[in-house]
Motif scaffolding. Structure first.
Motif, PDB file in Angstrom:
ATOM      1  N   TYR A 100     -21.770  -4.923   0.328  1.00 45.26           N
ATOM      2  CA  TYR A 100     -20.882  -4.227   1.251  1.00 45.26           C
ATOM      3  C   TYR A 100     -20.505  -2.814   0.831  1.00 45.26           C
ATOM      4  CZ  TYR A 100     -20.234  -8.931   3.049  1.00 45.26           C
ATOM      5  OH  TYR A 100     -20.438 -10.162   3.558  1.00 45.26           O
ATOM      6  N   TYR A 104     -15.309  -2.557  -1.118  1.00 42.50           N
ATOM      7  CA  TYR A 104     -15.140  -3.884  -0.527  1.00 42.50           C
ATOM      8  C   TYR A 104     -13.796  -4.504  -0.901  1.00 42.50           C
ATOM      9  CZ  TYR A 104     -15.968  -8.745   0.689  1.00 42.50           C
ATOM     10  OH  TYR A 104     -15.858  -9.997   1.224  1.00 42.50           O
ATOM     11  N   CYS A 109     -15.254  -0.550   4.265  1.00 40.89           N
ATOM     12  CA  CYS A 109     -16.612  -0.365   3.765  1.00 40.89           C
ATOM     13  C   CYS A 109     -17.238   0.882   4.371  1.00 40.89           C
ATOM     14  CB  CYS A 109     -17.456  -1.595   4.065  1.00 40.89           C
ATOM     15  SG  CYS A 109     -16.946  -3.029   3.092  1.00 40.89           S
ATOM     16  N   TYR A 151     -13.315   1.091   9.627  1.00 39.66           N
ATOM     17  CA  TYR A 151     -14.465   0.787   8.774  1.00 39.66           C
ATOM     18  C   TYR A 151     -14.281  -0.561   8.083  1.00 39.66           C
ATOM     19  CZ  TYR A 151     -15.268   5.733   9.545  1.00 39.66           C
ATOM     20  OH  TYR A 151     -15.461   6.956  10.135  1.00 39.66           O
ATOM     21  N   CYS A 153     -15.046  -4.255   6.590  1.00 36.63           N
ATOM     22  CA  CYS A 153     -16.204  -4.838   5.912  1.00 36.63           C
ATOM     23  C   CYS A 153     -16.684  -6.026   6.733  1.00 36.63           C
ATOM     24  CB  CYS A 153     -15.821  -5.299   4.502  1.00 36.63           C
ATOM     25  SG  CYS A 153     -15.317  -3.942   3.442  1.00 36.63           S
ATOM     26  N   GLU A 154     -17.960  -6.065   6.994  1.00 36.09           N
ATOM     27  CA  GLU A 154     -18.541  -7.167   7.721  1.00 36.09           C
ATOM     28  C   GLU A 154     -18.521  -8.388   6.797  1.00 36.09           C
ATOM     29  OE1 GLU A 154     -22.823  -8.386   9.590  1.00 36.09           O
ATOM     30  OE2 GLU A 154     -22.289  -6.275   9.516  1.00 36.09           O
ATOM     31  N   LYS A 155     -17.928  -9.437   7.245  1.00 41.45           N
ATOM     32  CA  LYS A 155     -17.822 -10.651   6.430  1.00 41.45           C
ATOM     33  C   LYS A 155     -19.035 -11.536   6.696  1.00 41.45           C
ATOM     34  CE  LYS A 155     -13.685  -9.447   5.177  1.00 41.45           C
ATOM     35  NZ  LYS A 155     -13.404  -8.775   3.986  1.00 41.45           N
ATOM     36  N   LYS A 156     -19.977 -11.523   5.759  1.00 49.35           N
ATOM     37  CA  LYS A 156     -21.175 -12.343   5.886  1.00 49.35           C
ATOM     38  C   LYS A 156     -21.053 -13.539   4.970  1.00 49.35           C
ATOM     39  CE  LYS A 156     -24.256  -8.433   6.682  1.00 49.35           C
ATOM     40  NZ  LYS A 156     -25.390  -7.699   6.175  1.00 49.35           N
TER      41      LYS A 156
END
Length: 158
Positions: A100, A104, A109, A151, A153-156
């Protein structure tokens, strides 16, 4: 005898200077209103002193977040022999930092190459559209909130 009098005189002078010096206080935090005043010049005169102050404040905030996150991770990695559950959880999830980006831990991000002027424009817009600049009272809180909002953070799942 002259040397000892000279030594006592110098010591007395040094002691006097130390006792009479003013107390050093903490650095005052920049308010949202103060940052808004500087950033209000960004569009009209981006090379002017106020606009440059605005840009450098935001850049410094981001640089500080990057440095802090990297130090936190470094401290966890080089941590103690016996780690707590939360330390182990953080250590085992360090791959997220690489995935990230280096902010993070700060909850925003910027890992895609985001241009600084794009970030500054978002923050300047946020400052200009706020009806009451006393909420949040500190510039750092508004900058942080704007970065987290714009912005995230994409939570994968790993």
């Amino acid at each position: 005898m002259k040397q000892s009098l000279l030594g006592v005189s110098l010591l007395s002078l040094l002691l006097f200077l130390l006792l009479s010096s003013t107390t050093v206080s903490a650095v005052e935090s920049l308010t949202t209103e103060e940052l808004a005043a500087h950033c209000s010049h960004y569009e009209k005169d981006p090379q002017g002193v106020d606009a440059v102050f605005c840009i450098r404040y935001i850049q410094g905030f981001i640089d500080g977040a990057v440095a802090t996150d990297e130090l936190v991770v470094s401290n966890i990695v080089t941590g103690k022999e016996k780690e707590t559950f939360s330390e182990r959880a953080a250590r085992t999830r360090l791959g997220k930092l690489r995935l990230y980006g280096s902010t993070y831990v700060a909850d925003f991000c910027l890992n895609d190459p985001v241009k600084l002027n794009q970030v500054v424009t978002k923050i300047v817009t946020e400052l200009a559209t706020r009806k009451q600049l006393k909420e949040p009272p500190l510039a750092r809180d508004l900058v942080y909130h704007t970065l987290v909002t714009n912005y995230p953070c994409e939570k994968k799942r790993l």
